[in-house]
Enzyme design. Structure first.
Site, PDB file in Angstrom:
ATOM      1  N   HIS A   1     -17.748 -32.236  -4.530  1.00 40.00           N
ATOM      2  CA  HIS A   1     -17.389 -31.289  -5.910  1.00 40.00           C
ATOM      3  C   HIS A   1     -17.270 -30.193  -6.195  1.00 40.00           C
ATOM      4  O   HIS A   1     -17.179 -29.622  -6.529  1.00 40.00           O
ATOM      5  CB  HIS A   1     -19.401 -31.603  -6.725  1.00 40.00           C
ATOM      6  CG  HIS A   1     -19.196 -31.965  -8.160  1.00 40.00           C
ATOM      7  ND1 HIS A   1     -19.542 -32.299  -9.286  1.00 40.00           N
ATOM      8  CD2 HIS A   1     -19.175 -30.322  -8.419  1.00 40.00           C
ATOM      9  CE1 HIS A   1     -18.914 -31.700  -9.771  1.00 40.00           C
ATOM     10  NE2 HIS A   1     -18.742 -31.034 -10.351  1.00 40.00           N
TER      11      HIS A   1
ATOM     12  N   LEU B   1     -28.618 -42.307  -7.704  1.00 37.50           N
ATOM     13  CA  LEU B   1     -29.846 -43.267  -8.157  1.00 37.50           C
ATOM     14  C   LEU B   1     -30.750 -42.914  -8.214  1.00 37.50           C
ATOM     15  O   LEU B   1     -32.054 -43.517  -8.782  1.00 37.50           O
ATOM     16  CB  LEU B   1     -29.547 -44.249  -6.846  1.00 37.50           C
ATOM     17  CG  LEU B   1     -28.988 -45.410  -6.545  1.00 37.50           C
ATOM     18  CD1 LEU B   1     -28.604 -46.463  -5.360  1.00 37.50           C
ATOM     19  CD2 LEU B   1     -27.665 -45.771  -7.883  1.00 37.50           C
TER      20      LEU B   1
ATOM     21  N   ASP C   1     -19.245 -42.259  -9.634  1.00 36.39           N
ATOM     22  CA  ASP C   1     -19.579 -41.172 -10.422  1.00 36.39           C
ATOM     23  C   ASP C   1     -21.060 -42.044 -11.478  1.00 36.39           C
ATOM     24  O   ASP C   1     -21.417 -40.949 -12.100  1.00 36.39           O
ATOM     25  CB  ASP C   1     -18.872 -40.304 -10.715  1.00 36.39           C
ATOM     26  CG  ASP C   1     -19.712 -38.782 -10.394  1.00 36.39           C
ATOM     27  OD1 ASP C   1     -21.284 -39.034  -9.825  1.00 36.39           O
ATOM     28  OD2 ASP C   1     -19.089 -38.040 -11.324  1.00 36.39           O
TER      29      ASP C   1
ATOM     30  N   ASN D   1     -28.217 -35.216  -4.727  1.00 34.91           N
ATOM     31  CA  ASN D   1     -28.743 -33.594  -5.817  1.00 34.91           C
ATOM     32  C   ASN D   1     -29.713 -34.319  -6.126  1.00 34.91           C
ATOM     33  O   ASN D   1     -29.809 -34.464  -7.939  1.00 34.91           O
ATOM     34  CB  ASN D   1     -28.108 -33.339  -6.780  1.00 34.91           C
ATOM     35  CG  ASN D   1     -26.779 -34.637  -7.325  1.00 34.91           C
ATOM     36  OD1 ASN D   1     -27.172 -35.753  -7.224  1.00 34.91           O
ATOM     37  ND2 ASN D   1     -26.699 -34.346  -8.985  1.00 34.91           N
TER      38      ASN D   1
ATOM     39  N   LYS E   1     -23.134 -33.932   1.181  1.00 39.30           N
ATOM     40  CA  LYS E   1     -22.594 -33.355  -0.201  1.00 39.30           C
ATOM     41  C   LYS E   1     -22.675 -32.160   0.120  1.00 39.30           C
ATOM     42  O   LYS E   1     -23.351 -31.499  -0.195  1.00 39.30           O
ATOM     43  CB  LYS E   1     -23.289 -34.102  -1.176  1.00 39.30           C
ATOM     44  CG  LYS E   1     -23.039 -34.074  -2.547  1.00 39.30           C
ATOM     45  CD  LYS E   1     -21.652 -34.496  -2.785  1.00 39.30           C
ATOM     46  CE  LYS E   1     -21.414 -34.550  -4.066  1.00 39.30           C
ATOM     47  NZ  LYS E   1     -21.764 -35.630  -5.725  1.00 39.30           N
TER      48      LYS E   1
ATOM     49  N   ALA F   1     -24.948 -34.023 -18.658  1.00 41.36           N
ATOM     50  CA  ALA F   1     -23.900 -34.767 -17.731  1.00 41.36           C
ATOM     51  C   ALA F   1     -23.729 -35.354 -16.706  1.00 41.36           C
ATOM     52  O   ALA F   1     -24.967 -35.548 -16.237  1.00 41.36           O
ATOM     53  CB  ALA F   1     -22.930 -33.295 -17.690  1.00 41.36           C
ATOM     54  N   GLY F   2     -23.477 -36.674 -17.753  1.00 40.07           N
ATOM     55  CA  GLY F   2     -23.060 -37.975 -16.515  1.00 40.07           C
ATOM     56  C   GLY F   2     -22.798 -39.195 -17.483  1.00 40.07           C
ATOM     57  O   GLY F   2     -23.748 -39.298 -18.428  1.00 40.07           O
TER      58      GLY F   2
ATOM     59  N   HIS G   1     -29.009 -41.327 -17.277  1.00 36.68           N
ATOM     60  CA  HIS G   1     -29.997 -40.123 -17.776  1.00 36.68           C
ATOM     61  C   HIS G   1     -30.679 -41.174 -19.216  1.00 36.68           C
ATOM     62  O   HIS G   1     -29.872 -41.764 -19.221  1.00 36.68           O
ATOM     63  CB  HIS G   1     -28.743 -38.365 -17.508  1.00 36.68           C
ATOM     64  CG  HIS G   1     -28.495 -37.937 -17.412  1.00 36.68           C
ATOM     65  ND1 HIS G   1     -29.201 -37.250 -16.116  1.00 36.68           N
ATOM     66  CD2 HIS G   1     -26.975 -37.715 -16.954  1.00 36.68           C
ATOM     67  CE1 HIS G   1     -28.139 -36.482 -15.720  1.00 36.68           C
ATOM     68  NE2 HIS G   1     -27.099 -36.583 -15.839  1.00 36.68           N
TER      69      HIS G   1
HETATM   70  O1  DOR Z   1     -21.811 -35.154 -14.976  1.00 38.11           O
HETATM   71  C1  DOR Z   1     -22.211 -35.021 -13.985  1.00 38.11           C
HETATM   72  N1  DOR Z   1     -23.627 -35.862 -13.505  1.00 38.11           N
HETATM   73  N2  DOR Z   1     -21.745 -34.170 -12.615  1.00 38.11           N
HETATM   74  C2  DOR Z   1     -22.350 -34.793 -11.977  1.00 38.11           C
HETATM   75  O2  DOR Z   1     -21.557 -33.325 -10.580  1.00 38.11           O
HETATM   76  C3  DOR Z   1     -23.981 -34.666 -11.574  1.00 38.11           C
HETATM   77  C4  DOR Z   1     -23.343 -35.839 -12.025  1.00 38.11           C
HETATM   78  C5  DOR Z   1     -25.490 -35.596 -11.728  1.00 38.11           C
HETATM   79  O3  DOR Z   1     -25.911 -36.542 -10.977  1.00 38.11           O
HETATM   80  O4  DOR Z   1     -25.964 -35.837 -12.874  1.00 38.11           O
HETATM   81 ZN    ZN Z   2     -21.893 -37.326  -8.985  1.00 43.82          ZN
HETATM   82 ZN    ZN Z   3     -19.891 -33.961  -8.368  1.00 47.02          ZN
END
Ligand code: DOR
Ligand code: ZN
Ligand code: ZN
Length: 410
Positions: free
Chosen positions: A169, A61, A277, A92, A140, A291-292, A281
């Site tokens: 993870h 979040l 998950d 994170n 985590k 990534a995400g 971004h």
């Molecule tokens: O793709 C990902 N994005 N993998 C992760 O482990 C973290 C996540 C993120 O926080 O953006």
């Molecule tokens: Zn994640």
């Molecule tokens: Zn992850």
């Protein structure tokens, strides 16, 4: 006389029954196959089903210094829009939740801004003493670095010290250092390390986003009752071929080949938890390689669409997004039982809609499923006896509360 009565078809056990749910003081007071009377009554029409409130045990979040990506407010509104009544917040963040002071800040922030209920995570990486000063709902551990860059130097020691259930993870730091493409071996090797530690440590462990046939096999073959795992909708519905066509689909762990995807489906009945998950971004950050994948507002609908295609049953959604999250994380105040919080996700299985990310509440204004027609939609979300989302509209102020968690049972 109840404060609120929901009338219609609802799921209990594996069955759909017609009846009424009586709600008082935000809690379920009675579940009946007959009629109940309430101050307020909501009739859920034919074709719709009342599911117990769905829980997403894995969402990012952001907020803090990354409000442009997502805030607790925008993310928890997205949750309610997607039919999710409780989210698990990943630590994170920037700054990361590695100390009790930052954890307190997070707690305060959620108290003020959360629209959905929530569980709070703490990041473990050699900070065991600090972890013991917190009462996070889960801890985590990143075995290899991901967004935020923090990872554990010694998984087994962080895991053994954790005050309660660990979500991990699993990507091996050595393999990803040698190969930034993060091949299946990165996940498989990390899961092997995690499982071997779990055999010695014997404490609740939840392996996040399992994406490979080998990783899945390793967990299932070990058969450890205190180890659970999650699978994401993106690993169930997309492959590396999609990623090649659309670079925005970059995610850790990466989308895999068709063989891995098939293995997830062949073992679908043995997957305990589905979690998004949700990793928002900005488009600019995505274009620069972040990534995400955002998932809060599509995950339930994708699963309903799969029900309509005959791939899964409605009960699978309840099992993997309600019953097992409650059991694995030891959530004491949730469940479709008298005395528990009156959380519901009302779905219309026949409703067709087109995924339009510009209409979403998340700040991540893109989706892998953009433009896709889905059959099945969340039409209402009820949180502790209050309608908090109806027909795409969020109703009311932030009123999310923290879950009452045990130490987990995986
Ligand atoms: O793709 C990902 N994005 N993998 C992760 O482990 C973290 C996540 C993120 O926080 O953006
Ligand atoms: Zn994640
Ligand atoms: Zn992850």
């Amino acid at each position: 006389m109840y404060d609120l009565v929901l009338k219609g078809r609802f799921m209990t056990g594996k069955k759909l029954i017609e009846g009424s749910i009586g709600i008082s003081d935000g809690k379920i007071s009675r579940i009946s196959i007959g009629e109940l009377e309430g101050e307020e009554e909501i009739k859920i029409g034919r074709g719709k089903v009342i599911l117990p409130g769905l829980i997403d045990v894995h969402v990012h979040l952001r907020d803090f210094r990354q409000k442009e990506k997502e805030t607790v407010e925008s993310g928890t509104r997205a949750a309610l829009h997607g039919g999710i009544t409780t989210v698990f917040d990943m630590p994170n963040t920037d700054p990361p939740i590695l100390d009790s002071k930052t954890f307190k800040l997070r707690e305060e922030l959620f108290k003020k801004k959360a629209h959905s209920d929530y569980a709070l995570g703490f990041l473990l990486s050699g900070n065991c003493q600090e972890a013991k000063r917190t009462n996070a709902d889960f801890y985590k551990i990143f075995m290899g670095a991901s967004t935020g860059g923090i990872f554990s130097e010694d998984f087994e020691s962080d895991y053994s010290c954790s005050p309660s259930i660990v979500s991990v993870h699993a990507e091996d730091p050595e393999v990803i250092r040698e190969n930034p493409k993060r091949p299946p071996e990165a996940e498989i090797r990390a899961i092997e390390t995690a499982i071997s530690a779990a055999k010695r440590v014997k404490k609740p462990l939840n392996v996040c986003h399992v994406s490979t046939a080998g990783g899945l096999r390793t967990i299932l073959d070990a058969g450890l009752p205190w180890v659970s795992f999650e699978v994401t909708p993106h690993h169930l519905f997309l492959t590396e071929k999609d990623h090649r066509r659309r670079p925005l689909l970059k995610v850790y762990p990466p989308l895999r080949g068709e063989g891995d995807r098939k293995a997830l489906w062949e073992n679908f009945s043995r997957i305990p938890i589905i979690a998004s998950d949700h990793a928002p971004h900005t488009l600019e950050d995505k274009e620069n390689g972040a990534a995400g994948i955002p998932g809060l507002e599509t995950e339930v609908a994708l699963l309903l669409d799969a029900v309509n295609r005959g791939m899964i049953e409605l009960h699978d959604i309840v099992e993997k997004m309600h019953l097992n999250p409650i059991r694995v994380f030891g959530i004491r105040n949730k469940g479709l039982e008298v005395g528990k919080d009156a959380d519901f996700t009302v779905v219309d299985l026949k409703r067709e809609w087109i995924v339009k990310p510009e209409e979403f509440y998340t700040k991540a204004k893109w989706s892998p499923w953009e433009g896709r027609k889905l059959r099945g939609k969340v039409v209402m979300t009820v949180l502790r006896g209050r309608v908090v989302m109806e027909e795409d509209e969020i109703v009311g102020k932030p009123q999310g509360v923290r879950i009452n968690a045990g130490k987990g049972n995986a």
